[in-house]
Design a protein around this motif. Sequence first.
Motif, PDB file in Angstrom:
ATOM      1  N   ASP A  55     -66.888 101.962  62.129  1.00  8.87           N
ATOM      2  CA  ASP A  55     -67.765 102.748  61.256  1.00  8.87           C
ATOM      3  C   ASP A  55     -67.148 104.087  60.871  1.00  8.87           C
ATOM      4  OD1 ASP A  55     -67.903 103.943  63.711  1.00  8.87           O
ATOM      5  OD2 ASP A  55     -70.082 104.218  63.700  1.00  8.87           O
ATOM      6  N   ARG A  56     -65.859 104.264  61.128  1.00 10.09           N
ATOM      7  CA  ARG A  56     -65.136 105.470  60.710  1.00 10.09           C
ATOM      8  C   ARG A  56     -63.642 105.155  60.720  1.00 10.09           C
ATOM      9  NH1 ARG A  56     -67.320 109.835  62.891  1.00 10.09           N
ATOM     10  NH2 ARG A  56     -69.278 108.737  63.127  1.00 10.09           N
ATOM     11  N   PRO A  57     -62.834 105.902  59.953  1.00 11.08           N
ATOM     12  CA  PRO A  57     -61.395 105.583  59.886  1.00 11.08           C
ATOM     13  C   PRO A  57     -60.696 105.831  61.209  1.00 11.08           C
ATOM     14  CG  PRO A  57     -61.868 107.650  58.764  1.00 11.08           C
ATOM     15  CD  PRO A  57     -63.200 107.051  59.104  1.00 11.08           C
ATOM     16  N   LEU A  58     -59.629 105.069  61.425  1.00 13.26           N
ATOM     17  CA  LEU A  58     -58.841 105.228  62.645  1.00 13.26           C
ATOM     18  C   LEU A  58     -57.755 106.270  62.430  1.00 13.26           C
ATOM     19  CD1 LEU A  58     -58.315 101.507  63.708  1.00 13.26           C
ATOM     20  CD2 LEU A  58     -59.829 103.163  64.778  1.00 13.26           C
ATOM     21  N   PRO A  59     -57.520 107.172  63.406  1.00 19.75           N
ATOM     22  CA  PRO A  59     -56.362 108.080  63.312  1.00 19.75           C
ATOM     23  C   PRO A  59     -55.068 107.278  63.269  1.00 19.75           C
ATOM     24  CG  PRO A  59     -57.872 108.750  65.076  1.00 19.75           C
ATOM     25  CD  PRO A  59     -58.324 107.406  64.610  1.00 19.75           C
ATOM     26  N   ALA A  60     -54.021 107.912  62.726  1.00 19.11           N
ATOM     27  CA  ALA A  60     -52.739 107.213  62.566  1.00 19.11           C
ATOM     28  C   ALA A  60     -52.234 106.669  63.906  1.00 19.11           C
ATOM     29  CB  ALA A  60     -51.704 108.154  61.950  1.00 19.11           C
ATOM     30  N   LYS A  61     -52.367 107.471  64.980  1.00 19.05           N
ATOM     31  CA  LYS A  61     -51.896 107.026  66.296  1.00 19.05           C
ATOM     32  C   LYS A  61     -52.681 105.809  66.777  1.00 19.05           C
ATOM     33  CE  LYS A  61     -50.787 110.251  69.130  1.00 19.05           C
ATOM     34  NZ  LYS A  61     -50.834 111.361  70.115  1.00 19.05           N
ATOM     35  N   SER A  62     -54.006 105.836  66.565  1.00 22.90           N
ATOM     36  CA  SER A  62     -54.840 104.707  66.986  1.00 22.90           C
ATOM     37  C   SER A  62     -54.531 103.461  66.170  1.00 22.90           C
ATOM     38  CB  SER A  62     -56.319 105.066  66.849  1.00 22.90           C
ATOM     39  OG  SER A  62     -56.651 106.156  67.666  1.00 22.90           O
ATOM     40  N   GLY A  63     -54.245 103.653  64.870  1.00 19.33           N
ATOM     41  CA  GLY A  63     -53.897 102.510  64.029  1.00 19.33           C
ATOM     42  C   GLY A  63     -52.606 101.847  64.468  1.00 19.33           C
ATOM     43  N   VAL A  64     -51.597 102.663  64.768  1.00 20.66           N
ATOM     44  CA  VAL A  64     -50.326 102.118  65.257  1.00 20.66           C
ATOM     45  C   VAL A  64     -50.528 101.441  66.608  1.00 20.66           C
ATOM     46  CG1 VAL A  64     -47.997 102.700  66.020  1.00 20.66           C
ATOM     47  CG2 VAL A  64     -48.940 103.772  63.973  1.00 20.66           C
ATOM     48  N   GLY A  65     -51.329 102.066  67.481  1.00 16.19           N
ATOM     49  CA  GLY A  65     -51.611 101.469  68.782  1.00 16.19           C
ATOM     50  C   GLY A  65     -52.315 100.135  68.652  1.00 16.19           C
ATOM     51  N   LEU A  66     -53.267 100.050  67.710  1.00 20.77           N
ATOM     52  CA  LEU A  66     -53.969  98.787  67.492  1.00 20.77           C
ATOM     53  C   LEU A  66     -53.006  97.711  66.991  1.00 20.77           C
ATOM     54  CD1 LEU A  66     -56.659  97.264  67.441  1.00 20.77           C
ATOM     55  CD2 LEU A  66     -57.010  98.098  65.111  1.00 20.77           C
ATOM     56  N   ALA A  67     -52.062  98.106  66.119  1.00 21.11           N
ATOM     57  CA  ALA A  67     -51.073  97.141  65.627  1.00 21.11           C
ATOM     58  C   ALA A  67     -50.183  96.636  66.756  1.00 21.11           C
ATOM     59  CB  ALA A  67     -50.231  97.776  64.523  1.00 21.11           C
ATOM     60  N   LEU A  68     -49.783  97.544  67.665  1.00 15.27           N
ATOM     61  CA  LEU A  68     -48.962  97.130  68.806  1.00 15.27           C
ATOM     62  C   LEU A  68     -49.748  96.195  69.732  1.00 15.27           C
ATOM     63  CD1 LEU A  68     -47.162 100.496  69.679  1.00 15.27           C
ATOM     64  CD2 LEU A  68     -46.164  98.469  68.602  1.00 15.27           C
ATOM     65  N   VAL A  69     -51.020  96.539  69.964  1.00 11.50           N
ATOM     66  CA  VAL A  69     -51.863  95.656  70.780  1.00 11.50           C
ATOM     67  C   VAL A  69     -52.000  94.293  70.113  1.00 11.50           C
ATOM     68  CG1 VAL A  69     -54.210  95.307  71.631  1.00 11.50           C
ATOM     69  CG2 VAL A  69     -53.122  97.531  71.894  1.00 11.50           C
ATOM     70  N   ALA A  70     -52.154  94.305  68.780  1.00 12.24           N
ATOM     71  CA  ALA A  70     -52.263  93.045  68.048  1.00 12.24           C
ATOM     72  C   ALA A  70     -50.993  92.213  68.179  1.00 12.24           C
ATOM     73  CB  ALA A  70     -52.564  93.324  66.573  1.00 12.24           C
ATOM     74  N   MET A  71     -49.839  92.882  68.114  1.00 13.21           N
ATOM     75  CA  MET A  71     -48.570  92.165  68.243  1.00 13.21           C
ATOM     76  C   MET A  71     -48.448  91.524  69.630  1.00 13.21           C
ATOM     77  SD  MET A  71     -44.726  93.621  67.501  1.00 13.21           S
ATOM     78  CE  MET A  71     -45.311  94.337  65.965  1.00 13.21           C
ATOM     79  N   LEU A  72     -48.840  92.279  70.650  1.00 14.06           N
ATOM     80  CA  LEU A  72     -48.791  91.733  72.008  1.00 14.06           C
ATOM     81  C   LEU A  72     -49.827  90.627  72.193  1.00 14.06           C
ATOM     82  CD1 LEU A  72     -48.377  95.049  74.054  1.00 14.06           C
ATOM     83  CD2 LEU A  72     -46.633  93.317  73.616  1.00 14.06           C
ATOM     84  N   ALA A  73     -51.023  90.845  71.625  1.00 11.63           N
ATOM     85  CA  ALA A  73     -52.097  89.857  71.790  1.00 11.63           C
ATOM     86  C   ALA A  73     -51.737  88.547  71.105  1.00 11.63           C
ATOM     87  CB  ALA A  73     -53.410  90.414  71.238  1.00 11.63           C
ATOM     88  N   THR A  74     -51.280  88.638  69.863  1.00  2.98           N
ATOM     89  CA  THR A  74     -50.924  87.409  69.157  1.00  2.98           C
ATOM     90  C   THR A  74     -49.661  86.781  69.734  1.00  2.98           C
ATOM     91  OG1 THR A  74     -49.770  88.765  67.514  1.00  2.98           O
ATOM     92  CG2 THR A  74     -52.013  88.105  67.000  1.00  2.98           C
ATOM     93  N   GLY A  75     -48.708  87.642  70.142  1.00  4.89           N
ATOM     94  CA  GLY A  75     -47.471  87.115  70.728  1.00  4.89           C
ATOM     95  C   GLY A  75     -47.677  86.413  72.047  1.00  4.89           C
ATOM     96  N   SER A  76     -48.830  86.685  72.694  1.00  2.00           N
ATOM     97  CA  SER A  76     -49.101  86.015  73.977  1.00  2.00           C
ATOM     98  C   SER A  76     -49.157  84.505  73.824  1.00  2.00           C
ATOM     99  CB  SER A  76     -50.413  86.540  74.564  1.00  2.00           C
ATOM    100  OG  SER A  76     -51.509  86.193  73.716  1.00  2.00           O
TER     101      SER A  76
END
Length: 349
Positions: A55-76
């Motif tokens: 319900d609000r935009p993500l800070p740049a650091k949080s966005g990059v962190g979410l992308a890294l988590v996504a890469m690890l999650a999908t790569g699992s």
Amino acid sequence: MSTDGDASGAAGVRGRRALRLAIGTAICLATSFGLGWPIPMVAPVMGAFVLASFDRPLPAKSGVGLALVAMLATGSGLLIVPFLRHYPFSGVLMTGLGLFLAFRQGLRGGNSLVGTLLAAGLTMISVAGTVDIGLAVTVIAALVKGLLLAVAVLAHCYWLIPEPAKRPAAPRGPAVSVHDANWMALRSALVVMPTVLLALGDPAAYMPILMKAVSLGRQSCTMARGAALELIGSTLLGGLLAILFWWALGLFVHLWMFFLWMLLFALLLARKLFAGPSARLSPGFWLNTLVTLIILLGQSVEDSAAGKDVYHAFAVRMGLFIGVTLYACLMLRLLDQRPRGSSRVRPST
């Protein structure tokens, strides 16, 4: 008087969120298809999930962190590929356990989007990897690029349509009890698993069905007892809207018209999704309808570009969608035959 003002303000906030979701989903769709990304339907699906979840935009650091988590999650999902290739029974059991844990963490107060990405990685990536590791890497790239685009579009939409000043953060609903979380995570895993077994025979052909199954598993996590018919209703409505969309797009085939029609259809569904407490159907119903529309329509566009019979392929795919959804309804009916007294799951977008 203040009550009327509060209600009007809440309706305005919901209207802004609906407009952002429609614009963001349409931008993701036009970008992925316009740039010719592999599996282009993934980006608008990620856009719909992200814009419905935050319900609000993500800070740049949080966005990059979410992308890294996504890469690890999908790569699992790659970790399960050797087991599915050489020890299929153990691989299937590991996939089922992973799905259970992924859905459970969302029910226990974790990030439901991360849980959805983990479920997608455990199904789409692992199944694709049984045939070709290159295909699995392509799916990972599509999911991560789609998520990065969705996060960027989320920030852009909040810049374009800002929130009222000093609006407090929306309260987070209480987490489900341990007993109910275990039960509903098991239910969601059982909803997805038959599609995984079906897709092992032909991963490339059944990739859209896997996306649909993961969406159904996510939706079944947030459904109250007796609401299983929402699953089949949202699937049928998504199919009907996909037919109307395809007919409308055929009047003038152009990327900009693709964008504008998606903007219109997504806005109609988003207004229902963010209708608030007075809504007759859950937010998950409308989100699943939008996801079904995107998957069916995106695959039809891909079939048309490849020179396939679009109508035959759509009929087959829609039949599989309905079959998967009916099975999900059956699981919800059977597993709801448990002692009363469980807490109601908080609705979630």
